[in-house]
Design an enzyme around this catalytic site. Structure first.
Site, short mmCIF file in Angstrom:
data_model
loop_
_atom_site.label_atom_id
_atom_site.label_comp_id
_atom_site.label_asym_id
_atom_site.label_seq_id
_atom_site.Cartn_x
_atom_site.Cartn_y
_atom_site.Cartn_z
N ASP A 1 0.83 -1.20 0.00
CA ASP A 1 0.00 0.00 0.00
C ASP A 1 0.88 1.26 0.00
OD1 ASP A 1 -2.47 -1.61 0.45
OD2 ASP A 1 -1.51 -2.03 2.36
N HIS B 1 -5.02 -3.06 6.92
CA HIS B 1 -4.86 -3.37 5.50
C HIS B 1 -6.24 -3.73 4.95
CE1 HIS B 1 -3.01 -4.73 1.80
NE2 HIS B 1 -3.68 -5.86 1.90
#
Lengths: 440, 440
Positions: free
Chosen positions: B252, B280
């Site tokens: 990410d 996440h």
């Protein structure tokens, strides 16, 4: 300091619009365009590529001719001129960028290889790299996917990625061409059919390399049948030195080393001087006569001659098939590793006393092997991208006989593709199926 | 000279039989066995594994207790004692071997990661490595396939590979545990179901790590839902420091850097200080407030606040989904790259002024984030495998509010898995589907 200088400008400029980019371009080179190089292909909408720059966002810097560049991809359209950076930047000590073209770039072998190329593992930690990815119309979406994953990997050395389906555009200025793309053998297809189908691809790519690649491009052919594909490619590229064309036999060499290590009960780093002679097919000859373990000739270490003459070759050759059975797919990862090894063997000096195998043009070879074919032989390199054939190898009748068989096969394959090498009408007589198990 | 000394012995001994190995074992350590560690599993015939050593070929060196070792594989059953080699050997300067356990080892992410670990790209060119691969009964054939490809890759640093399906055996003495294996979400399955199913796997693996791993093992959880899986794993391993458990949010972070680079029109190496806060999942917060471009705060470089607050996060989060559409498969390669980045961030000193994101235990955090969850936060490391949370970050109302949302979600997830953390009866109330697109 670079940051402070830029910082000064930042405080007075709106950096979200094109002025920022024009400003930066005074000290950096920006190639802004995402031009369509593939012909007659319906355009996938740019909005779906989240990490790409469209030309309406930024302006072209003055002095760059967009027509001279292949399709850049996404963030790689923003490329710094590495030579123009401030001294404190680590990139200052880097070498001049190299262009590496890869065909079959959307396939599984490339999916491993491209990240190794980008990481610096192949050409070293100070070698910036431009990747030029060749795919097919059918695989274009996957090609974009690979480019997106390369973007997200943030490799500092990877400065340019371009994608396309026209080899005349993708191969432009390529200093390395790693030709992995090939059609797999369909059901009921003979090796002769495969030679023709893939030969046509390699003839076209040879022409493209001849037209647009660097005059000293090194060409590594992986797509099967790789020896004859390399020959076809070479014959269609008369302006590129014949000795620059390679057919990959390094995976066979690596597998042979592993098998010798296992049989002798030593770790594989003690096995050296292993040659794969001949074709990348079942006629290939893994040479135990010249191979060494701990510097001692293999036949003195492994005295089981029957194993050496019969089982050893079979074990090397059936490895891919066993792997497919176990793993459900072909050995993409270890093939990619062997391509890395093959390139590194040409760009780093060969260790004293050792050598490596690669399929190269036979003209002028000291072994008495027929001329005008691509044959895997033992080579050494000074690390300059070039190589020389090793002279001090020995032969016995067994080795001679087996080499002859692979030589005969390659000469027969050459006759099958005469129409692709400009040598007349093809006459194809290949009695056996010599495809390696587990390969396409 | 080592070779000459061995050479002398070679001339008087038959090296194809066990005496050779016994001889070599006087200066090297050989672990000879290929023991079955997986329980109740029908044995695939050893003959199908071409590169393995069976115990009838070689004798056990004196002094090695085979019961203390997990299943070695093939050529990796022949392992040198690196500390006992002659001085001219390059391995002399190597560090002590480290044990790296990987779960989900037969999967696609591992298929990229294992070769990176073996190449030295992660732990450095002087760090020999033992890979301990955990698979499932179903994937055991594929696991053998991966081990075979690792054999054929001849990585000098890779000295041991063992495979198994019992975490209590595979995790033995592990100094790193990279936990990638997880069940994918089936059709109609809620996030709550996934938390339970994968939570059970991570509870068992936590117990196994607690029982047999190195007392300072670093654990990187990749399998989803990774934050809560990491919490479950940690709670089941009370003898391992809580701060050693990580949930991977580095992909990410990498994607966020790429998007900021594109928007600003700079190359990605100029983007720094990017934090992913939280879970996440789609509640994750890519932090543009503290991020920098060329050392300048991002909001001063990218003044389009609407883009930063709305499009930026969405672009980071939808990347995996777009990729699946393009590429037909999930982002295994770039996930593996981000795992490499995450480990390297812990084993190399963080560059001056920068930081990295990783999901870690919140107890004692300086940001006012709820304790007792695993939350992605900005960290720095001295390169010793440990880290500290970064103190000089700023918050505004927008950032606070979004962080709170991810915090709430992780607290709700924790309640769903109370039965797996030893904290009573699970009560699960997760209103939204917050799985990231393109992830399983």
């Amino acid at each position: 300091m670079a940051v402070a200088e830029l910082g000064h400008a930042y405080t007075t400029t709106d950096f979200s619009n094109s002025r920022f980019l024009t400003y930066v371009s005074s000290s950096t080179r920006l190639s802004y365009h995402r031009r369509l190089s593939y012909r007659n292909l319906p355009r996938t909408p740019t909005t779906a590529i989240r990490c790409s720059v469209t030309s309406d966002k930024i302006q072209a810097p003055v002095g760059i001719d967009s027509k001279q560049k292949p399709d850049c991809f996404g963030v790689f359209c923003l490329t710094y001129d590495l030579s123009d950076l401030k001294a404190e930047d680590q990139t200052k000590s880097w070498k001049k960028m190299i262009n590496v073209a890869v065909s079959g770039a959307a396939g599984m072998i490339s999916n491993h290889l491209l990240f190794k190329l980008a990481s610096g593992e192949v050409f070293g930690p100070d070698q910036p790299i431009a990747l030029k990815l060749l795919g097919s119309e059918r695989s274009f979406g996957a090609l974009e996917g690979v480019a997106m994953e390369l973007e997200d990997s943030l490799y500092p050395l990877l400065r340019e990625v371009s994608i396309g389906i026209d080899p005349y555009e993708v191969f432009e200025d390529a200093e390395w061409a790693l030709l992995i793309g090939a059609k797999p053998r369909g059901p009921g297809m003979e090796r002769a059919d495969l030679l023709d189908i893939n030969g046509q691809i390699y003839a076209e790519q040879g022409k493209a390399l001849n037209a647009v690649a660097s005059r000293n491009v090194k060409v590594m052919v992986v797509g099967n049948p790789c020896n004859t594909n390399a020959l076809i490619c070479m014959k269609n590229a008369p302006n590129i030195p014949a000795k620059n064309f390679h057919a990959l036999t390094r995976l066979d060499e690596n597998r042979a080393k592993c098998q010798l290590a296992l049989k002798a009960g030593v770790f594989y780093d003690k096995v050296s001087n292993v040659t794969i002679w001949g074709n990348h097919s079942t006629t290939q000859v893994p040479d135990f006569l010249n191979a060494k373990i701990h510097g001692i000739p293999v036949p003195e270490v492994i005295t089981d001659r029957k194993w050496l003459e019969e089982d050893f070759t079979k074990m090397v050759q059936t490895r891919g098939g066993v792997l497919i059975k176990k793993w459900g797919r072909s050995s993409a990862a270890s093939t990619a590793v062997s391509i890395v090894d093959a390139i590194r063997s040409l760009v780093t000096p060969t260790p004293e006393g050792d050598w490596f195998s690669t399929g190269v043009y036979t003209n002028g070879n000291p072994y008495g092997i027929a001329e005008d074919i691509v044959f895997s032989m033992p080579c050494r390199s000074k690390g300059d991208g070039d190589y020389e054939l090793v002279k001090d190898v020995i032969f016995d009748d067994y080795l001679r006989k087996r080499i002859k068989k692979s030589e005969d096969e390659l000469q027969a394959e050459k006759k099958c593709v005469a129409h692709l090498t400009g040598e007349g009408i093809a006459v194809c007589d290949l009695p056996e199926d010599t495809m390696l198990p587990g390969e396409m």
